[in-house]
Design a protein around this motif. Structure first.
Motif, PDB file in Angstrom:
ATOM      1  N   ILE A  95       5.705   7.425  -9.409  1.00  0.00           N
ATOM      2  CA  ILE A  95       4.295   7.830  -9.428  1.00  0.00           C
ATOM      3  C   ILE A  95       3.446   6.669  -8.929  1.00  0.00           C
ATOM      4  O   ILE A  95       3.688   5.518  -9.300  1.00  0.00           O
ATOM      5  CB  ILE A  95       3.806   8.214 -10.847  1.00  0.00           C
ATOM      6  CG1 ILE A  95       4.621   9.361 -11.429  1.00  0.00           C
ATOM      7  CG2 ILE A  95       2.338   8.606 -10.815  1.00  0.00           C
ATOM      8  CD1 ILE A  95       4.103   9.872 -12.758  1.00  0.00           C
ATOM      9  N   PHE A  96       2.471   6.981  -8.104  1.00  0.00           N
ATOM     10  CA  PHE A  96       1.541   5.971  -7.593  1.00  0.00           C
ATOM     11  C   PHE A  96       0.124   6.431  -7.924  1.00  0.00           C
ATOM     12  O   PHE A  96      -0.164   7.634  -7.903  1.00  0.00           O
ATOM     13  CB  PHE A  96       1.696   5.814  -6.077  1.00  0.00           C
ATOM     14  CG  PHE A  96       3.087   5.441  -5.671  1.00  0.00           C
ATOM     15  CD1 PHE A  96       3.483   4.120  -5.600  1.00  0.00           C
ATOM     16  CD2 PHE A  96       4.021   6.429  -5.381  1.00  0.00           C
ATOM     17  CE1 PHE A  96       4.779   3.779  -5.244  1.00  0.00           C
ATOM     18  CE2 PHE A  96       5.321   6.109  -5.022  1.00  0.00           C
ATOM     19  CZ  PHE A  96       5.703   4.779  -4.953  1.00  0.00           C
ATOM     20  N   TYR A  97      -0.753   5.467  -8.222  1.00  0.00           N
ATOM     21  CA  TYR A  97      -2.135   5.802  -8.568  1.00  0.00           C
ATOM     22  C   TYR A  97      -3.107   5.062  -7.658  1.00  0.00           C
ATOM     23  O   TYR A  97      -2.895   3.899  -7.339  1.00  0.00           O
ATOM     24  CB  TYR A  97      -2.432   5.412 -10.018  1.00  0.00           C
ATOM     25  CG  TYR A  97      -1.718   6.252 -11.034  1.00  0.00           C
ATOM     26  CD1 TYR A  97      -2.117   7.558 -11.285  1.00  0.00           C
ATOM     27  CD2 TYR A  97      -0.647   5.736 -11.754  1.00  0.00           C
ATOM     28  CE1 TYR A  97      -1.460   8.329 -12.230  1.00  0.00           C
ATOM     29  CE2 TYR A  97       0.021   6.508 -12.694  1.00  0.00           C
ATOM     30  CZ  TYR A  97      -0.400   7.805 -12.930  1.00  0.00           C
ATOM     31  OH  TYR A  97       0.253   8.562 -13.855  1.00  0.00           O
ATOM     32  N   PHE A  98      -4.186   5.756  -7.291  1.00  0.00           N
ATOM     33  CA  PHE A  98      -5.251   5.153  -6.502  1.00  0.00           C
ATOM     34  C   PHE A  98      -6.571   5.433  -7.204  1.00  0.00           C
ATOM     35  O   PHE A  98      -6.960   6.587  -7.397  1.00  0.00           O
ATOM     36  CB  PHE A  98      -5.230   5.710  -5.067  1.00  0.00           C
ATOM     37  CG  PHE A  98      -3.946   5.413  -4.371  1.00  0.00           C
ATOM     38  CD1 PHE A  98      -3.712   4.171  -3.818  1.00  0.00           C
ATOM     39  CD2 PHE A  98      -2.925   6.361  -4.333  1.00  0.00           C
ATOM     40  CE1 PHE A  98      -2.501   3.877  -3.209  1.00  0.00           C
ATOM     41  CE2 PHE A  98      -1.708   6.078  -3.735  1.00  0.00           C
ATOM     42  CZ  PHE A  98      -1.499   4.828  -3.168  1.00  0.00           C
ATOM     43  N   LYS A  99      -7.246   4.345  -7.565  1.00  0.00           N
ATOM     44  CA  LYS A  99      -8.392   4.456  -8.463  1.00  0.00           C
ATOM     45  C   LYS A  99      -9.703   4.672  -7.696  1.00  0.00           C
ATOM     46  O   LYS A  99      -9.887   4.113  -6.609  1.00  0.00           O
ATOM     47  CB  LYS A  99      -8.486   3.159  -9.264  1.00  0.00           C
ATOM     48  CG  LYS A  99      -9.382   3.224 -10.457  1.00  0.00           C
ATOM     49  CD  LYS A  99      -9.257   1.912 -11.226  1.00  0.00           C
ATOM     50  CE  LYS A  99     -10.243   1.870 -12.360  1.00  0.00           C
ATOM     51  NZ  LYS A  99     -10.167   0.610 -13.091  1.00  0.00           N
ATOM     52  N   ILE A 100     -10.586   5.473  -8.267  1.00  0.00           N
ATOM     53  CA  ILE A 100     -11.965   5.523  -7.769  1.00  0.00           C
ATOM     54  C   ILE A 100     -12.892   5.247  -8.946  1.00  0.00           C
ATOM     55  O   ILE A 100     -12.546   5.514 -10.097  1.00  0.00           O
ATOM     56  CB  ILE A 100     -12.336   6.864  -7.089  1.00  0.00           C
ATOM     57  CG1 ILE A 100     -12.097   8.048  -8.016  1.00  0.00           C
ATOM     58  CG2 ILE A 100     -11.619   7.044  -5.797  1.00  0.00           C
ATOM     59  CD1 ILE A 100     -12.682   9.325  -7.468  1.00  0.00           C
ATOM     60  N   SER A 101     -14.055   4.719  -8.656  1.00  0.00           N
ATOM     61  CA  SER A 101     -14.918   4.219  -9.732  1.00  0.00           C
ATOM     62  C   SER A 101     -15.682   5.335 -10.450  1.00  0.00           C
ATOM     63  O   SER A 101     -16.285   5.104 -11.470  1.00  0.00           O
ATOM     64  CB  SER A 101     -15.900   3.195  -9.169  1.00  0.00           C
ATOM     65  OG  SER A 101     -16.644   3.790  -8.138  1.00  0.00           O
ATOM     66  N   LYS A 102     -15.676   6.532  -9.901  1.00  0.00           N
ATOM     67  CA  LYS A 102     -16.373   7.656 -10.549  1.00  0.00           C
ATOM     68  C   LYS A 102     -15.362   8.703 -10.999  1.00  0.00           C
ATOM     69  O   LYS A 102     -14.189   8.627 -10.655  1.00  0.00           O
ATOM     70  CB  LYS A 102     -17.338   8.304  -9.551  1.00  0.00           C
ATOM     71  CG  LYS A 102     -18.326   7.341  -8.930  1.00  0.00           C
ATOM     72  CD  LYS A 102     -19.659   7.479  -9.544  1.00  0.00           C
ATOM     73  CE  LYS A 102     -20.663   6.576  -8.850  1.00  0.00           C
ATOM     74  NZ  LYS A 102     -21.946   6.585  -9.502  1.00  0.00           N
ATOM     75  N   LYS A 103     -15.867   9.691 -11.705  1.00  0.00           N
ATOM     76  CA  LYS A 103     -14.983  10.780 -12.145  1.00  0.00           C
ATOM     77  C   LYS A 103     -14.784  11.794 -11.024  1.00  0.00           C
ATOM     78  O   LYS A 103     -15.766  12.314 -10.475  1.00  0.00           O
ATOM     79  CB  LYS A 103     -15.579  11.480 -13.370  1.00  0.00           C
ATOM     80  CG  LYS A 103     -15.025  10.929 -14.683  1.00  0.00           C
ATOM     81  CD  LYS A 103     -15.595  11.641 -15.872  1.00  0.00           C
ATOM     82  CE  LYS A 103     -14.993  12.991 -16.066  1.00  0.00           C
ATOM     83  NZ  LYS A 103     -15.498  13.685 -17.267  1.00  0.00           N
ATOM     84  N   MET A 104     -13.527  12.065 -10.700  1.00  0.00           N
ATOM     85  CA  MET A 104     -13.222  13.026  -9.648  1.00  0.00           C
ATOM     86  C   MET A 104     -13.239  14.432 -10.254  1.00  0.00           C
ATOM     87  O   MET A 104     -12.643  14.658 -11.302  1.00  0.00           O
ATOM     88  CB  MET A 104     -11.848  12.724  -9.051  1.00  0.00           C
ATOM     89  CG  MET A 104     -11.541  13.486  -7.781  1.00  0.00           C
ATOM     90  SD  MET A 104      -9.888  13.145  -7.125  1.00  0.00           S
ATOM     91  CE  MET A 104     -10.149  11.656  -6.200  1.00  0.00           C
TER      92      MET A 104
END
Lengths: 184, 403
Positions: free
Chosen positions: B389-398
């Protein structure tokens, strides 16, 4: 009165899902009707006396005041729901009754939109449906209490319109709600 | 004594053979990268892609600058590597040569043109796709695909963005008001459907290149595109205030109601040519159901667990987001489960947290999903065969995504 209200809410479950014919408008249909409206529009000449103008203005100001009062009163009424539920709790019945009274006691043509909202738990698509069911349940309860169905509209904001953004149980409870907005 | 020595020699030989077999079968091929001019950002994506794809390893070695990528390949200099990848990035154009060091043949010689520097992630993803393809591994077409997603910016405010699968490239497409549930409208990924909540929900079709927007439908209460199959859409909408699943043909504008239940029916997905799967609370809690569109028979698809709030199906495999706790006043856990509907094989894909909107890639080998955290989100990529599993973060809620 309370008994009557409870009975009215009780039959909501039976009425839910009794569908009418789809009333969707596709863009094409809308464009056609818009074109018809344009082609049918004819200049209308009206001879207005000064008195008529004054009366109309007075009436519109009065109606505006009434609407402002109703909008303000409606915004103070919020119906809250339990986690993952869309039935009206006993404790919320007086609020529904209050909203019904406000609408029935106000004269004029207006629409009140019931806005269903959810907490942050669950998938967004499911929450939009849950919010809609919350709005629909209250709409049906208002109709059962004698409110004209034509004066009611519903919408769901899912979890996209929180009144409280902290991640606490108090916030989640506040966000599971129906708001009432007077549409212009 | 001699017999004992022969016995141990045989064991040693047998063990050595075993070790060689293990080495050959488990070690992914190694690709050495040499380049003339390659910004670090592009190198980073190339490394990232090889990790996500998990079929080969790229290594930038120690001395990897070369003066001319077309210079002769001295295979003796590349011991320990299976392939040599030479790259040159000039004027937003990537020149790539992939050379088989064992067979002494060029596998790939290609130019990748970028309209601007900012789209370099898509260029590298295209290269990674080609490398994987040339090496004969399972298809990873999803890595080239564009992603559209919506994020919460404020109450009643959501924007729609365009991105690559690693969320390195990001471009705001639509803003102002509530813009939700973006969905690709065509396989070429040039247009999307999305819902804008105006006085009532309105469905638009939007061209991401020209910005042209066409109004498709409007409805009371709720209107969401759940799935797209050519000219046909599966919608969750509320024609009479009741959330049900409808099929809408974008050519002849016909609208067919597929579910008629007084509770909640959402998240319809086309399945097995003549079926749909969807989420319904018809037993008092949300669960996965299927409807045969020929016989109109509705049946429960999954008999494991309760409270499944999102579903995606690929052949016999179903991935769902399952609520595993039921607390009104403390955090709940939503995990992803992979279930084979025929064998009842169940595999837990996530452990803890809030994991939503699982979506199969077109080849069924990869699942993308949203992992929601307190104030932000991660886009998760699950490689099923590779068990990673790989994760890519964003600063807001998707809020939602499609790829």
């Amino acid at each position: 009165m309370k008994k009557r209200l409870m009975m009215a809410v009780g039959i909501v479950g039976f009425l839910v899902g009794c569908g009418s014919q789809p009333s969707l408008q596709s863009s094409q249909e809308q464009n056609n009707s818009a074109q018809q409206a344009v082609s049918q529009a004819q200049p209308v000449e009206t001879d207005l006396t000064d008195n008529t103008v004054v009366n109309v203005a007075k009436d519109s100001v009065t109606q505006q005041n009434i609407n402002q009062k109703l909008a303000s009163a409606l915004s103070q009424n919020v119906v809250h729901f339990d986690f993952d539920k869309y039935n009206i709790k006993q404790s919320q019945l007086p609020i529904v009754q209050n909203v019904a009274n406000l609408i029935k006691d106000t004269k004029g043509n207006f629409t009140v939109r019931i806005e269903g909202n959810c907490d942050e738990w669950g998938s967004d698509e499911y929450n939009y449906a849950l919010g809609l069911k919350r709005a629909k349940t209250v709409k049906q309860a208002l109709i059962d209490l004698g409110v004209d169905a034509k004066k009611l509209a519903i919408i769901s904001y899912g979890e996209s319109n929180p009144v409280c953004t902290a991640h606490t149980k108090e916030c989640w409870a506040k966000n599971r709600r129906d708001n009432f907005t007077l549409l212009p | 004594m001699r017999l004992i020595l022969i016995f141990f020699s045989l064991i040693y030989l047998y063990a050595s053979d075993l070790e060689i077999v293990k080495y050959v079968s488990n070690q992914p091929p190694k690709i050495l990268v040499e380049y003339q001019n390659l910004p670090y950002a592009l190198q980073r994506i190339l490394r990232l892609d090889s990790k996500i794809i998990s079929h080969y390893v790229v290594d930038f070695g120690i001395e990897n600058h070369i003066s001319n990528i077309k210079s002769e390949v001295e295979t003796d200099n590349y011991k320990g590597y299976n392939y040599l990848l030479r790259l040159n990035w000039t004027n937003n154009q990537l020149q790539a040569i992939l050379y088989d060091l064992h067979k002494h043949v060029t596998l790939l010689y290609k130019l990748y043109n970028a309209s601007s520097y900012s789209v370099y992630p898509f260029v590298i993803h295209a290269l990674s796709y080609d490398i994987n393809n040339k090496l004969g591994f399972d298809d990873v077409g999803w890595i080239k695909q564009k992603i559209v997603y919506s994020i919460y910016t404020a109450p009643k405010e959501q924007d729609i963005f365009l991105a690559d699968v690693t969320l390195t490239y990001r471009k705001k497409l639509i803003s102002g008001g509530l813009n939700v549930f973006p969905k690709w409208a065509n396989p070429q990924q040039t247009e999307i459907y999305y819902t804008k909540l105006e006085t009532q929900p309105v469905l638009y079709r939007y061209n991401i290149y020209t910005g042209e927007r066409k109004r498709v439908l409007s409805s009371k209460g709720m209107l969401i595109v759940s799935d797209v199959n050519g000219d046909e859409l599966l919608l969750t909408l509320a024609v009479d205030d009741q959330p049900d699943i409808y099929r809408y043909n974008t050519i002849n504008h016909s609208l067919t109601r597929l579910t008629k239940f007084a509770g909640i029916d959402v998240n319809g997905q086309f399945y097995d040519n003549d079926k749909i799967v969807f989420i319904s609370d018809r037993l008092g809690y949300p669960n996965v159901y299927q409807k045969d569109l020929n016989t109109n028979k509705v049946s429960k698809l999954i008999h494991h667990g309760r409270n499944h709030i999102a579903v995606s199906a690929y052949h016999d495999n179903v991935v769902l987001s399952s609520r595993e706790t039921n607390y009104a006043f403390s955090p709940n856990t939503f995990n992803l489960l992979l279930i084979n509907k025929n064998t009842n094989f169940i595999k837990r894909l996530t452990y803890g947290g809030k994991n939503f909107l699982p979506t199969f890639s077109s080849d069924g080998g990869t699942i993308l999903f949203i992992k929601e955290q307190r104030f932000n989100s991660k886009l998760g990529i699950i490689r099923l065969k590779e068990n990673k599993i790989f994760y890519f973060k964003i600063s807001k809620k998707m809020q939602s995504f499609d790829f």
